[in-house]
Design an enzyme around this catalytic site. Structure first.
Site, PDB file in Angstrom:
ATOM      1  CE1 TYR A  20      -4.447   7.603   0.127  1.00  0.00           C
ATOM      2  CE2 TYR A  20      -4.137   7.888   2.496  1.00  0.00           C
ATOM      3  CZ  TYR A  20      -4.392   7.073   1.402  1.00  0.00           C
ATOM      4  OH  TYR A  20      -4.596   5.733   1.573  1.00  0.00           O
ATOM      5  CG  ASP A  52      -1.995   1.048   1.221  1.00  0.00           C
ATOM      6  OD1 ASP A  52      -2.920   0.997   0.397  1.00  0.00           O
ATOM      7  OD2 ASP A  52      -1.875   1.967   2.047  1.00  0.00           O
ATOM      8  CG  HIS A  60      -5.788  -2.899  -0.226  1.00  0.00           C
ATOM      9  ND1 HIS A  60      -5.015  -2.556  -1.316  1.00  0.00           N
ATOM     10  CD2 HIS A  60      -5.372  -2.098   0.786  1.00  0.00           C
ATOM     11  CE1 HIS A  60      -4.169  -1.583  -0.984  1.00  0.00           C
ATOM     12  NE2 HIS A  60      -4.364  -1.296   0.292  1.00  0.00           N
TER      13      HIS A  60
END
Length: 316
Positions: free
Chosen positions: A230, A102, A295
């Site tokens: 982010y 990730d 995921h």
């Protein structure tokens, strides 16, 4: 956790929490994603340390028991990679094996981009390497997915944090870690949310004790540090212009689940299987797509992932 040692190291101007086990001459450095911690690698640490590897898993900057600077500008690729280079040096190593997932995967690609001399080989999961695009990342996400795309929703400081607080830490972590819809994650204006009393059935690979550990750390640190990764995406895009069209030139094995939202995002399958991924990562040796896996692959299929890591790194 059966002999895992915890310590704090000073790296690149911050205090970093590190979990460590094993005495072997080769170091395996594990890099976690969002919203995770060193703890995401607990199974791999125990298994690989028993096979003669020194396993090191930090809480990355902004997470857990590591320092969590509040400012977005403290989360550029250079800060994060700088932390890892200093950590590797503190371990007395010239090179390490890197295993990542990730956001940790993005950090690992950047480490290989900036300092390939520090990486013997990389096992990366869920997030492919893509060279710098001429367009800003958030412009691309808005054009393809719209404002409800989770990365777009995460951009405004404080908004996601307020939404997360309404949901409650434990409930939120359950929602994230059990998410397995094979499609891009959308978060409407009313938020990811839901009631903190929402009943979520945990899969066999995730226990209430696991959730309690994650929640205890996020209750302490908050989510801003992780969200700042982010929020720094466009800043990174500006700063990384000199690395446009640069290839990753370390040996790589890539693993992804076929139910992973990243595998089912726009163009991902064609990129991975159509030759472009291999072109950008010329020493890509293997791509593994695990059927029926979501995921959080390193936790969901822990024994299988450990074997994939071991079979790859033992060659070097």
């Amino acid at each position: 956790m059966e002999g895992i040692v915890h310590r704090t190291v000073q790296v690149n101007g911050i205090s970093m929490h590190v979990a460590e086990k094993g005495e072997g001459p080769s170091v395996v450095l594990f890099l976690h994603g969002f919203p995770e911690l060193w703890y995401s690698w607990r199974h791999q640490i125990l298994s690989l340390s028993s096979r003669g590897y020194r396993c090191v898993a930090p809480d990355l900057r902004g997470y857990g028991d590591s320092d969590c600077p509040p400012d977005v500008t403290a989360y550029t690729a250079f800060h994060i990679v700088g932390d890892l280079v200093a950590l590797i040096d503190s371990l007395g190593q010239d090179q390490v094996f890197v295993v990542a997932h990730d956001w940790g995967g993005i950090v690992a690609w950047n480490l290989c981009l900036f300092r390939p001399d520090k990486v013997k080989a990389l096992v990366n999961m869920s997030v492919v390497y893509r060279p710098r695009n001429p367009l800003k990342p958030t412009d691309i996400f808005r054009a393809v997915y719209g404002e409800d795309y989770y990365i777009c929703r995460f951009q405004a400081p404080g908004v996601a944090e307020s939404d997360f607080a309404r949901t409650g830490t434990a409930c939120l972590l359950k929602k994230f870690l059990t998410y397995r819809t094979p499609a891009p994650l959308m978060v409407p204006k009313e938020g990811f949310g839901g009631s903190p009393n929402t009943q979520i059935t945990l899969p066999t690979w995730l226990s209430e004790e696991d959730i309690a550990y994650f929640a205890s750390k996020f209750d302490k640190s908050g989510f801003t540090g992780g969200l700042n990764y982010y929020r720094a995406m466009d800043l990174n895009w500006e700063l990384m212009a000199p690395w446009t069209r640069v290839q990753i030139k370390v040996p790589v094995k890539f693993i992804i689940g076929d139910q992973d939202l990243t595998y089912n995002s726009f163009g991902a399958k064609d990129y991975i299987h159509g030759g472009a991924f291999k072109e950008n990562v010329p020493f890509l040796q293997d791509v593994v797509v695990m059927e029926g896996v979501g995921h959080f692959i390193n936790q969901e299929k822990a024994p299988e992932i450990t074997e994939h890591i071991f079979e790859f790194i033992k060659k070097f």
